[in-house]
Design a protein around this motif. Structure first.
Motif, short mmCIF file in Angstrom:
data_model
loop_
_atom_site.label_atom_id
_atom_site.label_comp_id
_atom_site.label_asym_id
_atom_site.label_seq_id
_atom_site.Cartn_x
_atom_site.Cartn_y
_atom_site.Cartn_z
N SER A 109 0.82 -1.21 0.00
CA SER A 109 0.00 0.00 0.00
C SER A 109 0.86 1.25 0.00
O SER A 109 0.54 2.24 -0.68
CB SER A 109 -0.94 0.00 1.21
OG SER A 109 -0.20 -0.04 2.42
N VAL A 110 1.95 1.22 0.73
CA VAL A 110 2.87 2.36 0.76
C VAL A 110 3.53 2.54 -0.60
O VAL A 110 3.65 3.65 -1.12
CB VAL A 110 3.95 2.16 1.86
CG1 VAL A 110 4.97 3.30 1.83
CG2 VAL A 110 3.31 2.05 3.23
N TYR A 112 2.40 1.55 -3.50
CA TYR A 112 1.40 2.01 -4.47
C TYR A 112 1.25 3.52 -4.42
O TYR A 112 1.23 4.21 -5.45
CB TYR A 112 0.05 1.33 -4.19
CG TYR A 112 -1.04 1.69 -5.16
CD1 TYR A 112 -1.24 0.94 -6.32
CD2 TYR A 112 -1.85 2.79 -4.93
CE1 TYR A 112 -2.24 1.29 -7.23
CE2 TYR A 112 -2.86 3.15 -5.83
CZ TYR A 112 -3.04 2.40 -6.98
OH TYR A 112 -4.01 2.74 -7.87
N ASP A 113 1.15 4.07 -3.21
CA ASP A 113 1.01 5.52 -3.06
C ASP A 113 2.24 6.25 -3.60
O ASP A 113 2.11 7.29 -4.26
CB ASP A 113 0.80 5.88 -1.59
CG ASP A 113 -0.55 5.44 -1.06
OD1 ASP A 113 -1.45 5.17 -1.89
OD2 ASP A 113 -0.72 5.35 0.17
N ARG A 114 3.43 5.73 -3.31
CA ARG A 114 4.65 6.38 -3.79
C ARG A 114 4.70 6.40 -5.32
O ARG A 114 5.05 7.41 -5.94
CB ARG A 114 5.88 5.66 -3.25
CG ARG A 114 6.12 5.84 -1.76
CD ARG A 114 7.35 5.05 -1.34
NE ARG A 114 7.59 5.13 0.11
CZ ARG A 114 8.53 4.44 0.74
NH1 ARG A 114 9.32 3.63 0.05
NH2 ARG A 114 8.67 4.56 2.05
N THR A 116 2.23 6.03 -7.56
CA THR A 116 1.19 6.85 -8.20
C THR A 116 1.54 8.33 -8.08
O THR A 116 1.25 9.11 -9.00
CB THR A 116 -0.19 6.58 -7.58
OG1 THR A 116 -0.13 6.72 -6.14
CG2 THR A 116 -0.68 5.19 -7.92
N ARG A 117 2.18 8.73 -6.98
CA ARG A 117 2.62 10.12 -6.86
C ARG A 117 3.70 10.45 -7.89
O ARG A 117 3.86 11.60 -8.30
CB ARG A 117 3.14 10.41 -5.45
CG ARG A 117 2.04 10.54 -4.40
CD ARG A 117 2.56 11.22 -3.15
NE ARG A 117 3.61 10.45 -2.49
CZ ARG A 117 3.39 9.54 -1.56
NH1 ARG A 117 2.15 9.30 -1.15
NH2 ARG A 117 4.40 8.90 -1.00
N SER A 121 1.36 4.46 -13.81
CA SER A 121 -0.01 3.99 -14.03
C SER A 121 0.03 2.80 -14.98
O SER A 121 1.08 2.45 -15.52
CB SER A 121 -0.88 5.11 -14.62
OG SER A 121 -0.37 5.52 -15.88
N ASP A 156 9.58 1.50 4.79
CA ASP A 156 8.23 2.05 4.67
C ASP A 156 8.14 3.52 5.06
O ASP A 156 7.29 4.25 4.54
CB ASP A 156 7.26 1.26 5.57
CG ASP A 156 7.08 -0.18 5.12
OD1 ASP A 156 7.28 -0.44 3.92
OD2 ASP A 156 6.73 -1.02 5.96
#
Length: 343
Positions: A109-110, A112-114, A116-117, A121, A156
């Motif tokens: 989850s961490v 994924y956020d990094r 996408t920022r 994609s 993380d």
């Protein structure tokens, strides 16, 4: 891949920091270089600066690295030592180059956020997430280098990065004082400083504790009675075989209970704070399992010590990894007791 280290002694170590994009390789490598005065080499930047590639991949939106050109470019630099190389691949570098290979890992989850920022994609995003889920980089490093120099570190948070840099800095400082570099983390290490045969030691980063256990059918039944986990995979031969296993399984969490037992038996009064687990291979009744716990970072706070441990269990005779993860515990002190039953 080129052969193993030729035996020449570098004045300073070479370290490879690898991992899936987004795990913090460049941040960690840059901070470590600043702390130790070693040279940071970002292979991605080098490829662009020196045109060490075969063009652009539209699907993955990146250059197609020419591995031979990269190796030729770095050969003389690596020979002198004192380099921290960061790249999201590792199997093409000559094995002789590195004294320590660090694989950074990040919760999905961490990560994924990094990513996408960063604008990842589609296929590029999903492929990198899958790479982390299946621990492709850790497997690649383990296949490409001697197991005693490969270590995995969680990355993380900023605090994780700070702890990793501090631990690696300590390793680098100790490297020049010893003829062989100290083992760092035990995911792929069976021997290091194991204190079960000595009287009194103070825990330090890199120290290993271990214990062996053979799990019995009585253990499995007893755990099921306490946990109410009566899954037939643990008791019924036919159910286990239909699920693809040779025999009924020992509960994975029961196997992982070796970790808090090892820690608390050496540090009575230890408070177990967290444990991550990855189940790699089945454990059957009668398997001789070796539990290995190694300190990867420690910090003093209010007369207590917060210690991070790398944890794993292997089948003792085949060295097959059955589960691994990371643990955090609060210790009342760093003086280790030596239980009489320790391995």
């Amino acid at each position: 891949m080129a052969g193993a280290n030729s035996g020449t002694r570098r004045q300073k170590p070479n370290i490879l920091i690898t991992g899936t994009p987004g795990t913090g390789k460049s941040t960690t490598a840059s901070a470590l270089a600043e702390a130790t005065n070693l040279k940071h080499i970002c292979v991605g930047d080098l490829v662009k600066e020196k045109s060490l590639h075969d063009g652009w991949d539209d699907q993955f939106e990146s250059h197609v690295i020419n591995e031979d050109l990269v190796v030729d470019e770095l050969e003389d630099v690596m020979e002198g030592g004192g380099n921290i190389v960061d790249y999201h691949g590792c199997d093409f570098f000559p094995e002789r180059w590195f004294d320590l290979v660090v694989v950074l890992q990040t919760e999905n989850s961490v990560l994924y956020d990094r990513l996408t920022r960063r604008g990842y994609s589609g296929t590029k995003l999903s492929n990198n997430i899958d790479c982390e889920i299946f621990q492709v980089m850790l497997e690649e490093a383990s296949d490409s280098y001697k197991e005693e120099i490969v270590t995995a570190m969680q990355s993380d948070t900023i605090e994780d990065i700070d702890d990793n840099v501090a631990s690696l800095t300590e390793w680098i400082e100790s490297w020049s004082e010893t003829m062989l570099a100290k083992t760092f983390v035990p995911r792929h290490v069976l021997v290091s400083r194991c204190f079960s045969s000595v009287n009194s030691k103070t825990l330090k980063v890199g120290d290993v504790l271990r214990e062996a256990r053979v799990f019995t059918s009585e253990d499995v039944k007893g755990y099921a009675e306490v946990s109410h986990d009566w899954n037939p995979l643990h008791f019924d031969q036919e159910s286990a075989r239909k699920a693809g296993f040779e025999n009924p399984l020992v509960h994975g969490v029961l196997v992982s209970s070796m970790f808090p037992h090892i820690i608390s038996s050496h540090f009575p009064g230890a408070v177990y704070v967290s444990q991550t687990l990855h189940f790699r291979s089945p454990v059957y009744v009668g398997d001789d399992i070796l539990g290995i716990v190694q300190a990867t970072a420690l910090r003093e706070t209010k007369n207590k010590y917060i210690v991070k441990f790398s944890t794993k269990c292997i089948k003792k005779h085949s060295e097959l990894l059955v589960l691994d993860g990371d643990a955090t515990a609060i210790l009342p002190n760093l003086e280790m007791l030596q239980p009489s039953h320790s391995e």
